[in-house]
Scaffold this motif. Structure first.
Motif, PDB file in Angstrom:
ATOM      1  N   GLY A  71      -8.223  -6.094  -5.362  1.00 11.30           N
ATOM      2  CA  GLY A  71      -7.605  -6.887  -4.196  1.00 11.30           C
ATOM      3  C   GLY A  71      -6.036  -7.010  -4.115  1.00 11.30           C
ATOM      4  N   GLU A  72      -5.268  -6.599  -4.935  1.00  9.53           N
ATOM      5  CA  GLU A  72      -3.610  -6.495  -4.818  1.00  9.53           C
ATOM      6  C   GLU A  72      -3.595  -5.370  -4.293  1.00  9.53           C
ATOM      7  N   THR A  73      -2.145  -5.279  -3.417  1.00  4.39           N
ATOM      8  CA  THR A  73      -1.639  -4.186  -2.760  1.00  4.39           C
ATOM      9  C   THR A  73      -0.604  -3.573  -3.585  1.00  4.39           C
ATOM     10  N   VAL A  74       0.126  -2.435  -3.248  1.00  2.00           N
ATOM     11  CA  VAL A  74       1.289  -2.152  -3.756  1.00  2.00           C
ATOM     12  C   VAL A  74       2.258  -1.880  -2.682  1.00  2.00           C
ATOM     13  N   ARG A  75       3.428  -2.281  -2.885  1.00  2.00           N
ATOM     14  CA  ARG A  75       4.580  -1.848  -1.774  1.00  2.00           C
ATOM     15  C   ARG A  75       5.077  -0.203  -2.011  1.00  2.00           C
ATOM     16  N   LEU A  76       5.430   0.277  -1.235  1.00  2.00           N
ATOM     17  CA  LEU A  76       5.854   1.648  -1.235  1.00  2.00           C
ATOM     18  C   LEU A  76       7.152   1.733  -2.227  1.00  2.00           C
ATOM     19  N   SER A  78       7.920  -0.142  -4.541  1.00  2.00           N
ATOM     20  CA  SER A  78       7.562  -0.474  -5.846  1.00  2.00           C
ATOM     21  C   SER A  78       6.943   0.808  -6.550  1.00  2.00           C
ATOM     22  N   TRP A  79       6.161   1.347  -5.693  1.00  2.00           N
ATOM     23  CA  TRP A  79       5.388   2.519  -6.110  1.00  2.00           C
ATOM     24  C   TRP A  79       6.008   3.679  -6.408  1.00  2.00           C
ATOM     25  N   ALA A 111       8.170  -2.401   2.486  1.00  2.00           N
ATOM     26  CA  ALA A 111       6.782  -3.418   2.098  1.00  2.00           C
ATOM     27  C   ALA A 111       5.566  -2.741   2.488  1.00  2.00           C
ATOM     28  N   TYR A 112       5.664  -1.510   3.006  1.00  2.00           N
ATOM     29  CA  TYR A 112       4.603  -0.796   3.526  1.00  2.00           C
ATOM     30  C   TYR A 112       3.524  -0.652   2.557  1.00  2.00           C
ATOM     31  N   THR A 113       2.181  -1.028   2.697  1.00  2.00           N
ATOM     32  CA  THR A 113       1.150  -0.885   1.820  1.00  2.00           C
ATOM     33  C   THR A 113       0.719   0.657   1.460  1.00  2.00           C
ATOM     34  N   VAL A 131       4.780  14.209  -2.310  1.00  2.00           N
ATOM     35  CA  VAL A 131       3.850  13.908  -3.296  1.00  2.00           C
ATOM     36  C   VAL A 131       2.617  13.267  -2.411  1.00  2.00           C
ATOM     37  N   VAL A 132       1.481  13.451  -3.202  1.00  2.00           N
ATOM     38  CA  VAL A 132       0.247  12.999  -2.645  1.00  2.00           C
ATOM     39  C   VAL A 132      -0.275  11.935  -3.679  1.00  2.00           C
ATOM     40  N   VAL A 133      -0.479  10.574  -2.951  1.00  2.00           N
ATOM     41  CA  VAL A 133      -0.776   9.395  -3.935  1.00  2.00           C
ATOM     42  C   VAL A 133      -2.094   9.523  -4.399  1.00  2.00           C
TER      43      VAL A 133
END
Length: 199
Positions: A71-76, A78-79, A111-113, A131-133
């Motif tokens: 349920g948690e998201t990851v910011r761009l 941060s990733w 802050a993009y998810t 890169v591809v996530v």
């Protein structure tokens, strides 16, 4: 009397559990050349496929441990910091704000998810990373673990000879004159072409 016989057995080295332990310790000491240390296997120059598989499995396990909770998201920002595309998270946020990071061809905010399957393009340090996530992580991990979190489609870096040499001036020569600047621009291939970033 019985105590003396037990001691004789220990010192004679013929039978008993203590004898086997002493023998293995002595073998270990002889094998390593030290005292009381057990021999460690020396790494072979060519690692076998099983060693590579275990390293990849360990990297995948570490990446899953760094994954966000359900349920948690990851910011761009941060990733891209977590997978070591930028050195600090603030540098990632600055790159996003400056338009140097695109996700699926669009400029995005820090802050993009990020979602699995997104294509992230990052311009910086003289090259473009594409890169591809593959996995979402929030904590910064080592380079082998980070490599398991994305598919790298980046073009190879330019050879060092192709990079324009920086103008080197003698120490104490002062600021460059207009003539010096024109020569530097000619060297860099910018003379008469304008700024390539504006085109």
């Amino acid at each position: 009397m019985a105590v003396e016989h037990a001691d004789d057995k220990k010192t004679s080295g013929t039978t008993g559990p203590d004898t086997t332990r002493r023998t293995s310790d002595a073998d270990a000491t002889r094998a390593t050349g030290g005292e009381g240390t057990s021999p460690e296997p020396t790494p072979t120059p060519g690692a076998g496929p099983q060693d590579v598989d275990t390293k990849i499995a360990a990297a995948v396990a570490a990446a899953e441990a760094a994954a966000p909770k359900t349920g948690e998201t990851v910011r761009l920002d941060s990733w891209i910091w977590a997978v070591r595309l930028v050195k600090t998270r603030s540098m990632g946020a600055t790159a996003c704000r400056g338009g140097h990071v695109r996700v699926n061809g669009e400029r995005v905010k820090p802050a993009y998810t990020v979602h699995v399957g997104d294509e992230v393009r990052l311009r910086g340090e003289g090259r473009e990373r594409i890169v591809v996530v593959k996995r979402l992580i929030r904590r910064r991990v080592g380079a082998p673990v980070a490599a398991q979190c994305y598919i790298d489609n980046s073009p190879p870096p330019p050879p060092r000879a192709a990079v324009a040499p920086a103008g080197v001036r003698d120490r104490g020569a002062g600021r460059p004159t207009k003539r010096d600047r024109r020569e530097l621009e000619r060297l860099r291939g910018l003379f008469g072409q304008g700024n390539p970033e504006e085109q």
